[in-house]
Motif scaffolding. Structure first.
Motif, PDB file in Angstrom:
ATOM      1  N   VAL A 111       0.842  -1.199   0.000  1.00  0.00           N
ATOM      2  CA  VAL A 111       0.000   0.000   0.000  1.00  0.00           C
ATOM      3  C   VAL A 111       0.875   1.246   0.000  1.00  0.00           C
ATOM      4  O   VAL A 111       0.603   2.223  -0.708  1.00  0.00           O
ATOM      5  CB  VAL A 111      -0.934   0.003   1.224  1.00  0.00           C
ATOM      6  CG1 VAL A 111      -1.757   1.299   1.284  1.00  0.00           C
ATOM      7  CG2 VAL A 111      -1.875  -1.198   1.178  1.00  0.00           C
ATOM      8  N   GLY A 112       1.938   1.217   0.803  1.00  0.00           N
ATOM      9  CA  GLY A 112       2.810   2.383   0.933  1.00  0.00           C
ATOM     10  C   GLY A 112       3.464   2.789  -0.378  1.00  0.00           C
ATOM     11  O   GLY A 112       3.621   3.982  -0.653  1.00  0.00           O
ATOM     12  N   ALA A 113       3.837   1.807  -1.207  1.00  0.00           N
ATOM     13  CA  ALA A 113       4.456   2.129  -2.489  1.00  0.00           C
ATOM     14  C   ALA A 113       3.492   2.884  -3.391  1.00  0.00           C
ATOM     15  O   ALA A 113       3.862   3.857  -4.062  1.00  0.00           O
ATOM     16  CB  ALA A 113       4.926   0.849  -3.176  1.00  0.00           C
ATOM     17  N   VAL A 114       2.221   2.453  -3.402  1.00  0.00           N
ATOM     18  CA  VAL A 114       1.206   3.137  -4.211  1.00  0.00           C
ATOM     19  C   VAL A 114       0.952   4.537  -3.664  1.00  0.00           C
ATOM     20  O   VAL A 114       0.855   5.516  -4.418  1.00  0.00           O
ATOM     21  CB  VAL A 114      -0.095   2.319  -4.238  1.00  0.00           C
ATOM     22  CG1 VAL A 114      -1.193   3.082  -4.990  1.00  0.00           C
ATOM     23  CG2 VAL A 114       0.144   0.959  -4.889  1.00  0.00           C
ATOM     24  N   VAL A 115       0.866   4.653  -2.341  1.00  0.00           N
ATOM     25  CA  VAL A 115       0.623   5.952  -1.709  1.00  0.00           C
ATOM     26  C   VAL A 115       1.785   6.907  -1.985  1.00  0.00           C
ATOM     27  O   VAL A 115       1.584   8.076  -2.321  1.00  0.00           O
ATOM     28  CB  VAL A 115       0.413   5.788  -0.187  1.00  0.00           C
ATOM     29  CG1 VAL A 115       0.439   7.134   0.516  1.00  0.00           C
ATOM     30  CG2 VAL A 115      -0.903   5.076   0.083  1.00  0.00           C
ATOM     31  N   ALA A 116       3.015   6.411  -1.858  1.00  0.00           N
ATOM     32  CA  ALA A 116       4.188   7.252  -2.090  1.00  0.00           C
ATOM     33  C   ALA A 116       4.193   7.809  -3.508  1.00  0.00           C
ATOM     34  O   ALA A 116       4.520   8.973  -3.737  1.00  0.00           O
ATOM     35  CB  ALA A 116       5.465   6.459  -1.821  1.00  0.00           C
ATOM     36  N   SER A 117       3.818   6.970  -4.469  1.00  0.00           N
ATOM     37  CA  SER A 117       3.790   7.438  -5.857  1.00  0.00           C
ATOM     38  C   SER A 117       2.698   8.477  -6.073  1.00  0.00           C
ATOM     39  O   SER A 117       2.854   9.408  -6.867  1.00  0.00           O
ATOM     40  CB  SER A 117       3.599   6.252  -6.808  1.00  0.00           C
ATOM     41  OG  SER A 117       2.343   5.633  -6.602  1.00  0.00           O
ATOM     42  N   ALA A 126       9.556   7.474  -8.236  1.00  0.00           N
ATOM     43  CA  ALA A 126      10.530   6.488  -7.747  1.00  0.00           C
ATOM     44  C   ALA A 126      11.289   7.014  -6.534  1.00  0.00           C
ATOM     45  O   ALA A 126      11.598   6.265  -5.605  1.00  0.00           O
ATOM     46  CB  ALA A 126      11.508   6.118  -8.862  1.00  0.00           C
ATOM     47  N   GLN A 127      11.593   8.299  -6.534  1.00  0.00           N
ATOM     48  CA  GLN A 127      12.297   8.887  -5.394  1.00  0.00           C
ATOM     49  C   GLN A 127      11.435   8.835  -4.136  1.00  0.00           C
ATOM     50  O   GLN A 127      11.944   8.598  -3.038  1.00  0.00           O
ATOM     51  CB  GLN A 127      12.687  10.328  -5.705  1.00  0.00           C
ATOM     52  CG  GLN A 127      13.738  10.467  -6.796  1.00  0.00           C
ATOM     53  CD  GLN A 127      14.107  11.902  -7.076  1.00  0.00           C
ATOM     54  OE1 GLN A 127      14.323  12.677  -6.150  1.00  0.00           O
ATOM     55  NE2 GLN A 127      14.188  12.276  -8.348  1.00  0.00           N
ATOM     56  N   SER A 128      10.132   9.057  -4.290  1.00  0.00           N
ATOM     57  CA  SER A 128       9.239   8.995  -3.137  1.00  0.00           C
ATOM     58  C   SER A 128       9.158   7.583  -2.572  1.00  0.00           C
ATOM     59  O   SER A 128       9.157   7.377  -1.350  1.00  0.00           O
ATOM     60  CB  SER A 128       7.841   9.476  -3.534  1.00  0.00           C
ATOM     61  OG  SER A 128       7.850  10.840  -3.842  1.00  0.00           O
ATOM     62  N   ILE A 129       9.092   6.598  -3.471  1.00  0.00           N
ATOM     63  CA  ILE A 129       9.086   5.204  -3.014  1.00  0.00           C
ATOM     64  C   ILE A 129      10.399   4.875  -2.309  1.00  0.00           C
ATOM     65  O   ILE A 129      10.426   4.157  -1.303  1.00  0.00           O
ATOM     66  CB  ILE A 129       8.834   4.267  -4.207  1.00  0.00           C
ATOM     67  CG1 ILE A 129       7.422   4.478  -4.756  1.00  0.00           C
ATOM     68  CG2 ILE A 129       9.026   2.806  -3.792  1.00  0.00           C
ATOM     69  CD1 ILE A 129       7.133   3.714  -6.028  1.00  0.00           C
ATOM     70  N   ALA A 130      11.504   5.423  -2.826  1.00  0.00           N
ATOM     71  CA  ALA A 130      12.812   5.185  -2.206  1.00  0.00           C
ATOM     72  C   ALA A 130      12.865   5.748  -0.793  1.00  0.00           C
ATOM     73  O   ALA A 130      13.526   5.178   0.082  1.00  0.00           O
ATOM     74  CB  ALA A 130      13.911   5.799  -3.062  1.00  0.00           C
ATOM     75  N   ILE A 131      12.171   6.872  -0.567  1.00  0.00           N
ATOM     76  CA  ILE A 131      12.141   7.453   0.773  1.00  0.00           C
ATOM     77  C   ILE A 131      11.495   6.484   1.755  1.00  0.00           C
ATOM     78  O   ILE A 131      11.953   6.306   2.885  1.00  0.00           O
ATOM     79  CB  ILE A 131      11.405   8.805   0.768  1.00  0.00           C
ATOM     80  CG1 ILE A 131      12.249   9.859   0.051  1.00  0.00           C
ATOM     81  CG2 ILE A 131      11.091   9.266   2.196  1.00  0.00           C
ATOM     82  CD1 ILE A 131      11.552  11.183  -0.144  1.00  0.00           C
ATOM     83  N   MET A 132      10.411   5.838   1.317  1.00  0.00           N
ATOM     84  CA  MET A 132       9.764   4.855   2.187  1.00  0.00           C
ATOM     85  C   MET A 132      10.731   3.728   2.531  1.00  0.00           C
ATOM     86  O   MET A 132      10.875   3.347   3.699  1.00  0.00           O
ATOM     87  CB  MET A 132       8.520   4.282   1.514  1.00  0.00           C
ATOM     88  CG  MET A 132       7.838   3.189   2.332  1.00  0.00           C
ATOM     89  SD  MET A 132       6.384   2.504   1.519  1.00  0.00           S
ATOM     90  CE  MET A 132       7.141   1.631   0.144  1.00  0.00           C
ATOM     91  N   PHE A 133      11.415   3.198   1.511  1.00  0.00           N
ATOM     92  CA  PHE A 133      12.327   2.081   1.759  1.00  0.00           C
ATOM     93  C   PHE A 133      13.625   2.509   2.442  1.00  0.00           C
ATOM     94  O   PHE A 133      14.381   1.671   2.920  1.00  0.00           O
ATOM     95  CB  PHE A 133      12.634   1.356   0.448  1.00  0.00           C
ATOM     96  CG  PHE A 133      11.526   0.462  -0.013  1.00  0.00           C
ATOM     97  CD1 PHE A 133      11.299  -0.752   0.606  1.00  0.00           C
ATOM     98  CD2 PHE A 133      10.699   0.842  -1.057  1.00  0.00           C
ATOM     99  CE1 PHE A 133      10.268  -1.587   0.193  1.00  0.00           C
ATOM    100  CE2 PHE A 133       9.661   0.019  -1.483  1.00  0.00           C
ATOM    101  CZ  PHE A 133       9.444  -1.196  -0.856  1.00  0.00           C
ATOM    102  N   SER A 134      13.857   3.826   2.500  1.00  0.00           N
ATOM    103  CA  SER A 134      15.040   4.290   3.224  1.00  0.00           C
ATOM    104  C   SER A 134      14.949   3.938   4.703  1.00  0.00           C
ATOM    105  O   SER A 134      15.969   3.811   5.381  1.00  0.00           O
ATOM    106  CB  SER A 134      15.210   5.803   3.057  1.00  0.00           C
ATOM    107  OG  SER A 134      14.200   6.521   3.754  1.00  0.00           O
ATOM    108  N   GLY A 135      13.713   3.780   5.198  1.00  0.00           N
ATOM    109  CA  GLY A 135      13.551   3.360   6.588  1.00  0.00           C
ATOM    110  C   GLY A 135      14.225   2.031   6.862  1.00  0.00           C
ATOM    111  O   GLY A 135      14.767   1.801   7.954  1.00  0.00           O
ATOM    112  N   LEU A 136      14.202   1.124   5.873  1.00  0.00           N
ATOM    113  CA  LEU A 136      14.864  -0.170   6.029  1.00  0.00           C
ATOM    114  C   LEU A 136      16.374  -0.021   6.157  1.00  0.00           C
ATOM    115  O   LEU A 136      17.011  -0.686   6.985  1.00  0.00           O
ATOM    116  CB  LEU A 136      14.540  -1.071   4.837  1.00  0.00           C
ATOM    117  CG  LEU A 136      13.142  -1.691   4.777  1.00  0.00           C
ATOM    118  CD1 LEU A 136      12.962  -2.450   3.478  1.00  0.00           C
ATOM    119  CD2 LEU A 136      12.912  -2.613   5.962  1.00  0.00           C
TER     120      LEU A 136
END
Length: 388
Positions: A111-117, A126-136
């Motif tokens: 869900v977060g990937a769709v929301v980020a986009s 893609a940069q917004s999705i990367a921000i989400m995965f930066s938490g990892l």
């Protein structure tokens, strides 16, 4: 960074610590619960199996709910079930809590990937999705070493207190800063499930589940590898995990760059072959401390370098089922987690040393590379048919 993306990054941080801190805590949990380290390794598999089961089910069940409610529900589940680990009196309840805390993992990222986009500035999805995965990646640089330090020097249960606290902060951030986006009216469950009827979908999931499983053979038993083979002290382990985390940050950027420059399939194939070679080096050369540190950094880099190219492969195969595809990708990674922890533990049960899981990892990475070759061959045949 848009403030609305912060809750997604915090969710990634919570999930990252939850998933990866167990690797560093295995000796402490095994000692406290009076179980063997390979048995404690099943707690890693329990979380991974939770992700595999929860990712498609929760995404499909909540497909018509507003994204904010879905994300909040996933973060709430993660927080509650991590809190259950704090009070688990023995192995069985801890196993159950690990399984339950894995259920929302894939759904949150799906869900977060769709929301980020949707929140992104046009052209920067893609940069917004990367921000989400930066938490990892932040989790592996900061959160996991801190959690490991707490577990070694105080009590492993306090580590889950930390995770629960970050989960509560994530919930607050979602309430304060996540906008009330309208739900996307997606296709029926039947239409969504057609994604699983595509051969390429399963081949990509197999690449992730088997190929990246080689890395989980390494990281699942990294703590005893460092102490028993490389002869570092237990107190050194949290700091070495920081080095692995820095490698993951570097690898994340490297993988993104490679995925933009070369074809995803070619990039994944090359990375898996390099991964197999690297794990072989871990087996033979971890007895030298300096070499071991270099290998920790390189292996950490490879663990995230493969993520972006594989995601691009999955997106190409999704075609209208992006949310469930993204969740399935997370399920695939955690199938690799489960397989790596389990298969990597088998030589330990047979009496081999803590470098031996890496040989299993070599085989898994090479199998993943072979599957990529199959996909490349299929794509060439399809292209030839279209041009004929």
């Amino acid at each position: 960074m848009k403030l609305s993306l912060l809750p997604l990054a915090l969710g990634g941080l919570t999930i990252g610590i939850t998933e990866f801190v167990m690797m560093g805590l295995l000796p402490d949990i095994a000692r406290d619960l009076d179980i063997s380290i390979p048995t404690a390794g099943h707690l890693i598999s329990a979380y991974a199996l939770g992700v595999v089961i929860g990712a498609p089910i929760l995404v499909i069940a909540g497909r018509n709910f507003p994204p904010k409610k879905m994300l909040f529900a996933m973060a709430l589940m993660l927080t509650i079930f991590n809190a259950l680990s704090i009070i688990a009196p023995g192995y069985n309840l801890l196993f159950a809590s690990r399984f339950l805390s894995g259920l929302p993992h894939g759904a949150f990222f799906g869900v977060g990937a769709v929301v980020a986009s949707r929140l992104a500035t046009k052209g920067k999805e893609a940069q917004s999705i990367a921000i989400m995965f930066s938490g990892l990646t932040i989790a592996n640089v900061v959160g996991v070493p801190i959690g490991t330090y707490i577990g070694h020097n105080f009590d492993w249960r306090y580590t889950f207190v930390l995770i629960t606290a970050i989960g509560l902060i994530t919930l607050i951030a979602l309430l304060l800063w996540m906008p009330n986006l309208e739900s996307n009216k997606v296709d029926s469950v039947k239409e969504q499930l057609k994604f699983f009827g595509r051969i390429d979908s399963w081949l990509i999931i197999a690449i992730v589940a088997i190929g990246t499983g080689g890395l989980f053979c390494w990281i699942s038993y990294i703590s005893p590898l460092l102490t028993d083979i490389s002869h570092f002290s237990q107190e050194d382990v949290p700091y070495i995990l920081i080095l692995a985390g820095v490698g993951m940050v570097v690898g994340n950027f490297l993988g993104g760059h490679l995925a933009d420059r070369f074809s995803p399939a070619t990039t994944v194939l090359a990375l898996l072959i390099i991964m197999a070679t690297n794990l072989l080096a871990v087996y033979f050369f971890s007895g030298n401390q300096i070499t071991s540190l270099v290998l920790v950094f390189v292996t950490g880099s490879l663990s995230f370098a493969v993520v972006a190219p594989v995601q691009m492969l999955m997106i190409q195969a999704a075609k209208g089922a992006e949310m469930i595809a993204s969740a399935s990708l997370q399920a695939g990674f955690n199938m690799g987690n489960a397989l790596g922890a389990f298969l990597g533990g088998l030589p330990l049960v047979m009496g081999y040393n803590y470098a031996s899981p890496n040989l299993v990892g070599v085989g898994m990475a090479l199998i993943g590379a072979f599957i990529v070759v199959v996909i490349i061959s299929r794509n060439r045949k399809l292209a030839a048919v279209k041009t004929a």
